[in-house]
Write a protein that holds these residues in place. Sequence first.
Motif, PDB file in Angstrom:
ATOM      1  N   ILE A 319     -47.053  17.947 -43.579  1.00 57.22           N
ATOM      2  CA  ILE A 319     -47.079  17.825 -45.126  1.00 57.22           C
ATOM      3  C   ILE A 319     -47.196  16.329 -45.405  1.00 57.22           C
ATOM      4  N   GLY A 320     -46.105  15.537 -44.696  1.00 60.36           N
ATOM      5  CA  GLY A 320     -45.877  13.966 -44.845  1.00 60.36           C
ATOM      6  C   GLY A 320     -47.186  13.492 -44.421  1.00 60.36           C
ATOM      7  N   LEU A 321     -47.584  14.064 -43.312  1.00 58.82           N
ATOM      8  CA  LEU A 321     -49.065  13.262 -42.767  1.00 58.82           C
ATOM      9  C   LEU A 321     -50.046  13.082 -43.539  1.00 58.82           C
ATOM     10  N   LEU A 322     -50.236  14.221 -44.231  1.00 62.15           N
ATOM     11  CA  LEU A 322     -51.405  14.521 -45.080  1.00 62.15           C
ATOM     12  C   LEU A 322     -51.174  13.680 -46.476  1.00 62.15           C
ATOM     13  N   ALA A 323     -50.047  13.353 -46.766  1.00 64.34           N
ATOM     14  CA  ALA A 323     -49.718  12.660 -47.974  1.00 64.34           C
ATOM     15  C   ALA A 323     -49.531  11.151 -47.329  1.00 64.34           C
ATOM     16  N   GLY A 324     -49.812  10.781 -46.334  1.00 66.91           N
ATOM     17  CA  GLY A 324     -49.840   9.126 -45.719  1.00 66.91           C
ATOM     18  C   GLY A 324     -48.642   8.672 -45.534  1.00 66.91           C
ATOM     19  N   GLU A 325     -47.581   9.534 -45.119  1.00 70.49           N
ATOM     20  CA  GLU A 325     -46.381   8.755 -45.000  1.00 70.49           C
ATOM     21  C   GLU A 325     -46.273   8.113 -43.683  1.00 70.49           C
ATOM     22  N   ASN A 326     -47.119   8.447 -42.697  1.00 71.41           N
ATOM     23  CA  ASN A 326     -46.999   7.840 -41.348  1.00 71.41           C
ATOM     24  C   ASN A 326     -47.680   6.725 -40.987  1.00 71.41           C
ATOM     25  N   VAL A 327     -46.884   5.738 -40.271  1.00 76.55           N
ATOM     26  CA  VAL A 327     -47.741   4.571 -39.661  1.00 76.55           C
ATOM     27  C   VAL A 327     -47.998   4.889 -38.160  1.00 76.55           C
ATOM     28  N   GLY A 328     -49.002   4.843 -37.924  1.00 81.48           N
ATOM     29  CA  GLY A 328     -49.426   5.219 -36.352  1.00 81.48           C
ATOM     30  C   GLY A 328     -49.405   6.585 -36.192  1.00 81.48           C
ATOM     31  N   LYS A 329     -49.409   6.984 -34.746  1.00 80.81           N
ATOM     32  CA  LYS A 329     -49.266   8.302 -34.373  1.00 80.81           C
ATOM     33  C   LYS A 329     -48.018   9.102 -34.692  1.00 80.81           C
ATOM     34  N   ARG A 330     -48.000  10.165 -35.485  1.00 78.67           N
ATOM     35  CA  ARG A 330     -47.069  11.055 -35.954  1.00 78.67           C
ATOM     36  C   ARG A 330     -46.963  12.326 -34.680  1.00 78.67           C
ATOM     37  N   TRP A 331     -45.790  12.422 -34.216  1.00 78.66           N
ATOM     38  CA  TRP A 331     -45.765  13.565 -33.094  1.00 78.66           C
ATOM     39  C   TRP A 331     -44.351  14.040 -33.403  1.00 78.66           C
ATOM     40  N   VAL A 332     -44.135  15.172 -32.886  1.00 80.52           N
ATOM     41  CA  VAL A 332     -42.708  15.761 -32.716  1.00 80.52           C
ATOM     42  C   VAL A 332     -42.260  15.846 -31.441  1.00 80.52           C
ATOM     43  N   HIS A 333     -40.971  15.608 -31.451  1.00 81.68           N
ATOM     44  CA  HIS A 333     -40.107  15.761 -30.175  1.00 81.68           C
ATOM     45  C   HIS A 333     -39.456  16.928 -30.157  1.00 81.68           C
ATOM     46  N   ILE A 334     -39.902  17.736 -29.267  1.00 82.75           N
ATOM     47  CA  ILE A 334     -39.280  19.077 -29.047  1.00 82.75           C
ATOM     48  C   ILE A 334     -38.328  19.202 -27.914  1.00 82.75           C
ATOM     49  N   ALA A 335     -38.379  18.564 -26.895  1.00 83.87           N
ATOM     50  CA  ALA A 335     -37.318  18.718 -25.645  1.00 83.87           C
ATOM     51  C   ALA A 335     -37.708  17.700 -24.751  1.00 83.87           C
TER      52      ALA A 335
END
Length: 343
Positions: A319-335
């Motif tokens: 949701i934040g990515l679609l709103a333009g929150e990110n700078v650069g590559k957005r990814w999720v750290h899982i493990a």
Amino acid sequence: MVDDNRQWLLRRRPTGPLTEDVFELRRTAVPVPSEGQVLVRTLCLSLDPANRVWIMGPSYRPAVEVGAVMDGFALGQVVRSEHPGFTAGDWVSGDLGWQDYRLASGRALRRFVRQPGVPLSYHLGVLGMTGLTAYFGLLDIGRPEPGQTVLVSGAAGATGSVAGQIAKARGCRVVGIAGSPTKCGLLVDGLGYDAAINYREDDVKAAIARHCPDGVDVYFDNVGGSILGAALLSMNIGGRIICCGAISGYDSGEPLPSPPGIPSLLIGKRLEMKGFIVLDYAARFGEGIAALTGWVNDGSIVVREDRVDGLEQAPQGLIGLLAGENVGKRWVHIAEPEGPQAS
């Protein structure tokens, strides 16, 4: 190895802007591979504008089914293999989905060699699909030449930030379009762009004319909509337009209207306008990764990442990515990786 497998399911199709209740978190047992299968633990999950496209309906790929695990490209590590081509500890990438573990056939996975001295997440971004999208889109479709002007929208995002830096490495004048003073400052002061345009505050058409006085030779389009329309008006004869994405319309629930001037501008200025999917270039991924690795190592590409911690944060992260929150590559750290390959 944890005792259960967390999975984000698509609960319903959104009818407007994406909300977290579109997804549902479920816990199931960790699956056991049978003959020919591989059990992969997800480590790094990519968040991409395309995720929103996949839940709207069929596109260049089948839509995610309601009730199914949300699709998502990710990096993982083989935990257990009943497939002759994979062994425990192998690094793999593929559509692992929004979950801790994926049971996959060998055809669904791609083994990769982790580059020494770089974070694992780089293989998701600049040395993965993101960087490859920028590389092939800019160089194969855009074909920039030294001294030409390259305009990039979504320029502080994952793909745009890499595309602009590749253009600079090729000797071009590069102008970026982004959505805040902070992002515009990063483009110029941090990534080496020649100029930046804040589309939320500037008259985009006038700003393009001001910062691109000799016109635009190559436009790398990540947003579509009115910004694409403004860029079209500034294109030089014989210019090339790379249609990589249209994020400005992904979360609205309504298709974007075509920019005015199509096809008359394309005809009059003899423009080339082409869309693509990075998987079109799968046979050449080795070439792209080698070039991108060289640019990262010599400092031509400065890597910007936007890390989200925890699988439970994936919906809000998108949701934040679609709103333009990110700078650069957005990814999720899982493990974290395990075993001798972890370092």
